[in-house]
Design an enzyme around this catalytic site. Structure first.
Site, mmCIF file in Angstrom:
data_model
loop_
_atom_site.group_PDB
_atom_site.id
_atom_site.type_symbol
_atom_site.label_atom_id
_atom_site.label_comp_id
_atom_site.label_asym_id
_atom_site.label_seq_id
_atom_site.Cartn_x
_atom_site.Cartn_y
_atom_site.Cartn_z
ATOM 1 N N SER A 184 0.836 -1.191 0.000
ATOM 2 C CA SER A 184 0.000 0.000 0.000
ATOM 3 C C SER A 184 0.875 1.248 0.000
ATOM 4 C CB SER A 184 -0.961 -0.046 1.194
ATOM 5 O OG SER A 184 -1.972 0.916 1.084
ATOM 6 N N GLU A 304 -9.210 -5.931 -3.732
ATOM 7 C CA GLU A 304 -8.637 -4.868 -2.893
ATOM 8 C C GLU A 304 -9.734 -4.029 -2.237
ATOM 9 O OE1 GLU A 304 -5.404 -4.299 -2.400
ATOM 10 O OE2 GLU A 304 -4.297 -5.123 -4.101
ATOM 11 N N HIS A 404 -7.574 -5.905 0.364
ATOM 12 C CA HIS A 404 -6.347 -5.157 0.596
ATOM 13 C C HIS A 404 -5.711 -5.587 1.917
ATOM 14 C CE1 HIS A 404 -3.808 -1.677 -0.279
ATOM 15 N NE2 HIS A 404 -3.935 -1.281 0.970
#
Length: 483
Positions: A184, A304, A404
């Site tokens: 990320s 995600e 995610h």
């Protein structure tokens, strides 16, 4: 007790599960007083032996907002000296083992190296020296002021990487074989560092997990700083912010950034095109060859969006009208709802929008980055290899799917950690963690994770319910929509 001498002094570590561990090693001075909102300053050497057995202070931050706070654990360790790092090593001394440096995510305003999932024991067990680091977050790391350098958090990361070059040999690591990996915001940071002149020679391979090259001009990034200044009733300068109480700063930061997330937007923090650390837009610079000499492993998770859309019920509040409006607003291909729905029979408008947003922000930019590197030498000569992956195993927790951050516990092989269990549950397949962890370790060792390099055939190693298998050009019709 294990002793190691660094350029700043001697450290006392500990041995855990047969691995030597050193925590809370300062790589820069505490960013307090006159050092707040300034580039990282050198550490003052110490006399005697410094205890390095417990995690050090984390960067000032707010907790994750509900309901993410139940899924993403974020330890908060008080103290000013947050510019510290940790090392796990199987062989302190003269060995020359591959080194992996973990840069955590958290939207540039959350996270730390103390998250249990990031424990480096399994990497050290498998012959890697693992380094994890803290860096300044939020307004103190990525605020934009007329009287202070930009990208302070990124400058912290660079300083930590220089520490690795100068010191990792004492821990048994090879400074000529360093892999940066992150997820990320950590991956976005590394993608930016790939294009920075200050990072040249500091790492030799990189892994981008769910983060693509991205940066914004100072005028755009300054909006959050100005909003916080208005909230506090002070000038939007580093001098004024440095005199403000840190608790009040964090409260203002929470108020200004409330409700925003990486997919839906809103006020937040960004890496800045500052003409110095980041001279140009990283996506453009990468397309032109910057960083191409570095071996690269990159990829995304299939779902995600579900981390942000599902826990709070947003996915169920999105109807067809909202979907159409979002497609127009974010300039997605006009045919995308129909094309994405074809492969997702029965999907709700919220799920369709989530899939489109995932591709726009992550999968498509990373595909473009991989394509730009194919067959093209890097700036200054040399061409690094490129490998693509997708994490597709769906978590049974709260219908998160392959959301995610879910892959991190598999990469670190730490599925038993409490924060990994919060996302993956108690029945996550250990064989899949072994496969993923082994691939990352192999890539760090010699640049080969175990599958074919990126090419026109678009091979993607997919880690899913059937184990690990290469899928060529997955969801190609959807990808082609984006040109």
């Amino acid at each position: 007790m294990t002793l190691i001498t660094t350029t700043h002094g001697t450290l006392r570590g500990t041995t855990e599960h047969g691995v030597a561990v050193f925590r809370n090693i300062p790589y820069a001075a505490a960013p307090t007083g006159k050092l707040r909102f300034r580039s990282p300053a050198a550490v003052t050497p110490w006399d005697g032996v410094r205890d390095a057995t417990a995690f050090g202070p984390t960067a000032p931050k707010n907790p994750y907002p509900a309901p993410l706070d139940e899924l993403l654990h974020d330890p908060d360790i008080p103290g000013d000296a947050c510019l510290n790092l940790n090392v796990w090593t199987p062989s302190p001394g003269k060995a020359r083992l591959p080194v992996m440096v973990w840069i955590h995510g958290g939207s540039l305003r959350n996270g730390s190296s103390a998250v249990p999932t990031y424990d480096g024991t399994q990497f050290a067990r498998d012959g890697v020296v693992l380094v994890s680091l803290n860096y300044r977050l939020g307004i103190e790391g990525f605020g934009v002021f007329p009287d202070a350098p930009a990208n302070l958090g990124l400058r912290d990361q660079l300083t930590a990487l220089r520490w690795v070059q100068e010191n990792i040999g004492a821990f048994g690591g090879d400074p000529a074989n360093v892999t940066c990996f992150g997820e990320s915001a950590g991956a976005i940071s590394i993608a930016a560092l790939l294009t920075s002149p200050y990072a040249k020679g500091l790492f030799h391979r990189a892994v981008l997990q769910s983060g693509a090259p991205a940066a914004v001009p100072p005028t755009t990034a300054r909006a959050t700083t100005k909003a916080m200044a208005r909230h506090l009733g002070i000038a939007a300068t580093a001098k004024a912010f440095s005199q403000a109480d840190r608790t009040e700063l964090l409260a203002a930061q929470a108020a200004v950034t409330r409700g925003g997330n990486p997919l839906t937007g809103g006020a937040g923090f960004h890496i800045v095109i500052d003409g110095d650390v980041i001279p140009d837009d990283p996506a453009t610079a990468s397309a032109q060859g910057a960083g191409h000499a570095v071996d690269l492993l990159l990829g995304t998770n299939t779902d995600e969006y579900r981390l942000w859309f599902v826990p709070g019920g947003l996915v169920d509040r999105i109807g067809r009208a909202t979907l159409r409006a979002a497609v127009l607003k974010h300039r997605a291909p006009w045919r995308s709802p129909r094309v994405y729905r074809t492969a997702r029979r029965g999907a709700s408008p919220g799920e369709i929008l989530g899939a489109i947003a995932t591709d726009k922000l992550l999968r498509i930019p990373l595909n473009r980055l991989a394509d730009a590197r194919t067959g093209r030498p890097g700036q200054g000569g040399g061409r690094g290899r490129t490998f693509f992956y997708e994490f597709a195993w769906p978590s049974p927790v709260r219908e998160l799917g392959a959301c995610h951050a879910l892959e991190i516990g598999f990469v670190f092989d730490t599925l038993d950690s409490p924060d990994s269990r919060a996302l993956a549950g108690d029945t996550a397949p250990r064989a899949l963690a072994t496969a993923m962890h082994t691939a990352w370790t192999s890539f760090a060792t010699d640049g080969d994770p175990g599958w074919a390099e990126w090419s026109e055939e678009r091979p993607v190693m997919t880690f899913g319910v059937n184990g690990s298998e290469v899928v060529r050009a997955p969801r190609e019709r959807e990808r082609r929509l984006w040109g």
